[in-house]
Design an enzyme around this catalytic site. Sequence first.
Site, PDB file in Angstrom:
ATOM      1  N   ASP A   1      15.432 -10.464  -6.408  1.00  0.00           N
ATOM      2  CA  ASP A   1      16.308 -10.043  -7.348  1.00  0.00           C
ATOM      3  C   ASP A   1      15.112 -10.630  -8.394  1.00  0.00           C
ATOM      4  O   ASP A   1      14.983 -10.162  -9.606  1.00  0.00           O
ATOM      5  CB  ASP A   1      17.511 -10.571  -7.656  1.00  0.00           C
ATOM      6  CG  ASP A   1      18.412 -10.166  -5.703  1.00  0.00           C
ATOM      7  OD1 ASP A   1      18.774  -8.796  -6.941  1.00  0.00           O
ATOM      8  OD2 ASP A   1      18.892 -10.717  -5.216  1.00  0.00           O
TER       9      ASP A   1
ATOM     10  N   GLU B   1      15.657  -3.182  -1.264  1.00  0.00           N
ATOM     11  CA  GLU B   1      14.799  -2.639  -2.206  1.00  0.00           C
ATOM     12  C   GLU B   1      14.019  -1.262  -1.962  1.00  0.00           C
ATOM     13  O   GLU B   1      13.039  -0.718  -2.816  1.00  0.00           O
ATOM     14  CB  GLU B   1      13.641  -3.195  -3.353  1.00  0.00           C
ATOM     15  CG  GLU B   1      14.137  -4.663  -3.564  1.00  0.00           C
ATOM     16  CD  GLU B   1      15.267  -5.042  -4.606  1.00  0.00           C
ATOM     17  OE1 GLU B   1      15.880  -3.499  -5.543  1.00  0.00           O
ATOM     18  OE2 GLU B   1      15.048  -5.746  -5.190  1.00  0.00           O
TER      19      GLU B   1
ATOM     20  N   ASP C   1      23.292   2.494  -5.807  1.00  0.00           N
ATOM     21  CA  ASP C   1      23.959   0.553  -5.827  1.00  0.00           C
ATOM     22  C   ASP C   1      25.542   0.570  -5.597  1.00  0.00           C
ATOM     23  O   ASP C   1      26.028   1.852  -7.037  1.00  0.00           O
ATOM     24  CB  ASP C   1      23.576   0.320  -7.107  1.00  0.00           C
ATOM     25  CG  ASP C   1      22.058  -0.189  -7.013  1.00  0.00           C
ATOM     26  OD1 ASP C   1      21.612  -0.683  -5.477  1.00  0.00           O
ATOM     27  OD2 ASP C   1      21.714  -0.229  -7.849  1.00  0.00           O
TER      28      ASP C   1
END
Length: 527
Positions: free
Chosen positions: A451, A196, A335
């Site tokens: 997550d 992150e 991503d």
Amino acid sequence: MTSVTGAAVTKTEPGMFCLVLHSHLPWLANHGRWPVGEEWLYQSWAATYLPVTAVLRRLAAEGRTRLLTLGITPVLAAQLDDPHCLDGMHHWLGNWQIRAHEAAGMSSTSQRELGAREHRASAAALEDFETRWRHGGSAVLRELIGAETIELLGGPLAHPFQPLLDERMRAFSLTEGLADARARWNHTPSGIWAPECGFTPGMEAGYAAAGVSHFMVDGPALRGDTSAGRPVWDSDVVAFGRDLEVSYRVWSPKTGYPGHAAYRDFHTYDHDTGLKPARVTGRTVPSEKKAPYDPALAAAAIDKHVDDFVETVRRRLRSESERVGRDALVVAAFDTELFGHWWFEGPQWLEKVLRALPEAGIEVGTLADARARGYVGEPVELQDSSWGSGKDWRVWAGDQVQDLVQLNAEVVQTALDTIDKSRDSNPEHPELRNRVHDQMLRETLMTVSSDWAFMVSKDSAAGYARDRAHKHAHALREIADAVASGRDDVARRLADGWNAADGLFPALDARRLPGPLTETAAFAGSV
């Protein structure tokens, strides 16, 4: 000079461009199938990991090197090598081909055309998987690393949000993650993608101790100046920032390329076959009114967006170089799953962009190249940051996930206290491998995966995420309780059972967990 299909292409633009891709999924094996679970893994594997690695192999075969910087998290790498996941993927690809056959036999012309396209795609995917992937993804990636096609970025085990993690567990997760990369690819990454992009001051010291030389942050963490990497505080560890102007050109909810009317719509399914038959058509057009997908229209849009991206990078390199008075660095980061899974045409666009950039006189390199070639500025006193909403920690530490923050802290403390007490009970003997301790740390790291908080904060399968966090927390608690109460046989049975349920990270070794009084020394010596 950059080698392009055997020809020399002269660099005519200032600076350097780096493309960074972050590949990650949480551990999904044996934790549900649909709508959240293994299906997520298999869709991403088929739509992204197979075609993106194929793109890189084709470009490597032309003699192209250092094309991009590719992050692979240990938890994703584990799934790409896992026997259960490999079997499941093979079955999924076969089922895709069956669904394509069904569509090809239907009455409407559009369904028959859809079936023919999907049959060709599924046949190619099956051949690629059976030829290259059937025994695991590590060999596929090792080939790209060995050919210097990519720079590999590593990361900590199980993808924790590191700023909120106890320093001992943070150190252990990182060093075990780097060791996992070494075991899979015979290569220890010098750079990482911090989960992150989370950072808090002091982490740079842990990175330096682990041998990490550079990592990624989001652009605002560097106050928007991403024209060079920046040493963090008084360390030699360099933070590279994502250039939002260039990155958002591709992936913006409002104006990004994947939302173009001609591209395949991610959300619209043919309910008879589960295939995706429609194009975006319009952002406000309901699924039942979307037009059929047209590959020719999509191909034209790809070419348009390749040209647009190359021109965007060119303008940014020129403007940033002029602003700072030297050659500037531009880093675009995404991503990996955007390319194929979320944006069907993404791999095609990626291949064309990686050809077009050097042909336009733009130097393309990796983060390691950027550091080696001097794209490093003055030190920065990097503060708390992430690449989430608000660029702070609200996604992982906000009011909506305070229950998970508290759960994570409790689980980590329980694991550390239990292992410390067990170690203290035998101070005169060398510490032997302890599978119970190993499993306690596995369950702890699975509990604190970033997550789960992300999925809750974004209201994306929040129930599944909370269930997963609490399931791993329960596993840790019952093993720790058996250890604390002296029921060693029960603890071993429980640890073996939970390990059989997931079976990931077999090389994890609790003996490398830093001790409570010698964190820095233990950390530095554990890689």
